[in-house]
Scaffold this motif. Sequence first.
Motif, mmCIF file in Angstrom:
data_model
loop_
_atom_site.group_PDB
_atom_site.id
_atom_site.type_symbol
_atom_site.label_atom_id
_atom_site.label_comp_id
_atom_site.label_asym_id
_atom_site.label_seq_id
_atom_site.Cartn_x
_atom_site.Cartn_y
_atom_site.Cartn_z
ATOM 1 N N SER A 347 0.860 -1.190 0.000
ATOM 2 C CA SER A 347 0.000 0.000 0.000
ATOM 3 C C SER A 347 0.891 1.234 0.000
ATOM 4 N N TYR A 348 0.304 2.321 -0.475
ATOM 5 C CA TYR A 348 1.086 3.549 -0.489
ATOM 6 C C TYR A 348 0.191 4.761 -0.296
ATOM 7 N N SER A 349 0.655 5.660 0.573
ATOM 8 C CA SER A 349 0.005 6.959 0.775
ATOM 9 C C SER A 349 1.076 8.036 0.682
ATOM 10 N N TYR A 350 0.771 9.138 0.014
ATOM 11 C CA TYR A 350 1.726 10.234 -0.058
ATOM 12 C C TYR A 350 1.801 10.941 1.290
ATOM 13 N N THR A 383 1.959 5.848 -9.715
ATOM 14 C CA THR A 383 2.474 5.478 -8.394
ATOM 15 C C THR A 383 2.930 4.024 -8.381
ATOM 16 N N PHE A 384 2.156 3.158 -9.024
ATOM 17 C CA PHE A 384 2.532 1.742 -9.116
ATOM 18 C C PHE A 384 3.881 1.594 -9.818
ATOM 19 N N LEU A 385 4.074 2.341 -10.929
ATOM 20 C CA LEU A 385 5.334 2.274 -11.663
ATOM 21 C C LEU A 385 6.495 2.810 -10.821
ATOM 22 N N ASN A 386 6.258 3.880 -10.082
ATOM 23 C CA ASN A 386 7.310 4.449 -9.241
ATOM 24 C C ASN A 386 7.741 3.483 -8.141
ATOM 25 N N ILE A 387 6.785 2.740 -7.601
ATOM 26 C CA ILE A 387 7.127 1.729 -6.596
ATOM 27 C C ILE A 387 7.855 0.566 -7.255
ATOM 28 N N LEU A 388 7.398 0.180 -8.441
ATOM 29 C CA LEU A 388 8.062 -0.897 -9.185
ATOM 30 C C LEU A 388 9.524 -0.537 -9.471
ATOM 31 N N MET A 389 9.789 0.738 -9.763
ATOM 32 C CA MET A 389 11.151 1.181 -10.063
ATOM 33 C C MET A 389 11.941 1.537 -8.806
ATOM 34 N N ALA A 390 11.344 1.294 -7.626
ATOM 35 C CA ALA A 390 11.993 1.572 -6.329
ATOM 36 C C ALA A 390 12.284 3.063 -6.128
ATOM 37 N N LEU A 391 11.519 3.923 -6.819
ATOM 38 C CA LEU A 391 11.631 5.361 -6.588
ATOM 39 C C LEU A 391 10.858 5.760 -5.341
ATOM 40 N N LEU A 392 9.764 5.067 -5.094
ATOM 41 C CA LEU A 392 8.978 5.254 -3.879
ATOM 42 C C LEU A 392 9.012 3.964 -3.069
ATOM 43 N N LYS A 393 9.029 4.123 -1.768
ATOM 44 C CA LYS A 393 9.032 2.968 -0.868
ATOM 45 C C LYS A 393 7.613 2.752 -0.357
ATOM 46 N N PRO A 394 7.111 1.528 -0.383
ATOM 47 C CA PRO A 394 5.734 1.283 0.079
ATOM 48 C C PRO A 394 5.515 1.799 1.496
#
Length: 563
Positions: A347-350, A383-394
């Motif tokens: 899951s992810y929240s900004y 957001t899904f792509l950014n998490i996939l690329m490890a730019l964002l941490k869940p």
Amino acid sequence: ITLKRKRQLFALFLLMIISSIAAMLNLGLIVPFLAIISDTNKISSIPILKYLTNFYDINNILLPIAFIFSLTTILSVLIRLLTLWFTNKLAAGIGSDLSCKGFNNILNQDYEDFIYENSSNVINALTGAINKAVNYLRYLLEIFASLIIIIGLSFSLLVIEPNIFLGTILLIFSFYFLLLIFTKNYLRNSGKIINDKTIELIKLTQESTGAIINIKLDNKFTFFEELYRSSETELRQKIALSNFLSQFPRLVLEGLAIIFIIFLALFISRDNAESFALGKLGILAFAAQKILPEIQKLYLGWSQLEINKSSVIEVLRIVEKNTNTKKTIQNLIKFYPKRIIKFENVSYSYPNANLKVLKNIDLQINIGEKIGIIGKSGSGKSTFLNILMALLKPTSGNIYLDNLCLHSINEKSDLVQKYQLSISYVPQNYLIIDGTVLENIAYGQNPKNYDIDRILWAAEVAQIKDFIINSDLGLNMLVGEKGINLSGGQRQRIALARAIYKGSQILILDEATSSLDTNTEEIIFKNLYNLNTTTFIVSHRNSTLKSCDTILKIENGILKINN
């Protein structure tokens, strides 16, 4: 400030002291020089000059004395010039350190922080504001230099003429003290306005040049011109008035000093011999010529500190960002999972937002699959792509590469970097630099390492090779700013060729073929599928996704799998 710069600051401080001693010596020698000019009989009362009479006739001794005095003056000027040069050089060096550190911090900050950073603020901080920060440092160092020289000259004057010195220095400092009180708040507010208006102009320039087509179509020239003129005029007026307030005391004091010396001459001449009056006035005029500019530098430096304070704060905000500075690690080996990429309850929240952008995603992707991604705007695809690329941490949950947890503190710290090296990404808003086709495809690589054969192969896969080799300059053709010399489809294919040239095992295409016709797109995807990569394709075209192994649909942060 680095240890190296601290050592240089200490060396500069010593140079300032030497400069002050030289100024004291120069002022000290003016006393006997003027005394002798007015009465040569006084030579016998000064031991060193009396010694010179053994070599020179008393009537011809003025020439060597003038030579000695000139020599000390030249020495004092040379030391001052050296101090000035070193001051500016050191301020520039510290400014470069700050600018480079700020730039590194921008690149190394978490992507989550980066997307909230206003680009206008960053551009201003690393260009205009850093220049003002360098000026701030320079003025600060000059204040110290002037203070040391004023202290030295004041000591000399206090010994030579205490009454004249005390009265004069009290008058001058009272004048500047009143100025400080009346102008402090105005200068500080002006500095903040100057910084804010500079950011406004950068922002307006970026927005208006980016929307030039709409401005022309809507005939909005006057609207944007007035916005620009308003900010620009206020900025320049504030700068002009601030500069006036910083510099006008010098002119006022010069006039007052002349009037003061005139009346002092009248006063001295009534009760003193002519030669004595000449000596007194000469000392006073010489001291004024030395001290007044230094006092003006103090006030000018202080005023510039107040004006540039807001800019310095903006620079420090960038420089003091809490980031884990990353260096390019040479020969870093890519990490490419062999079997699966697995999302486990992700899951992810900004930040500062209660709403979950992605909700409890469980997904297993087999290496080598072609994955299509669909969903409405704002559904969470990016957001899904950014998490996939490890730019964002869940915010919660984990991502596994085979059996390794991507963000686990127990894993090696460079796992994320190694994994990211295996990814090529073509976004909707791809970058085209103002350079050649060659520089665009091999962007980010040292020209010495260009692999022309591989570049042409990547261009062929992206269906842009024929266009390149048929152009007059081939790979050396200039594309223009933002690729203005190319069509939309050609720009998009160059961006694709860049991703292919990188040779990554994971390819992520976010509407990367939206400008292409269906036939060209189909050929490109056939070529891409032959590369044996794990490919993620975001598209609104059903024809683009027809050959995908799996379709992921993201709706309101919830992922659904359509096989």
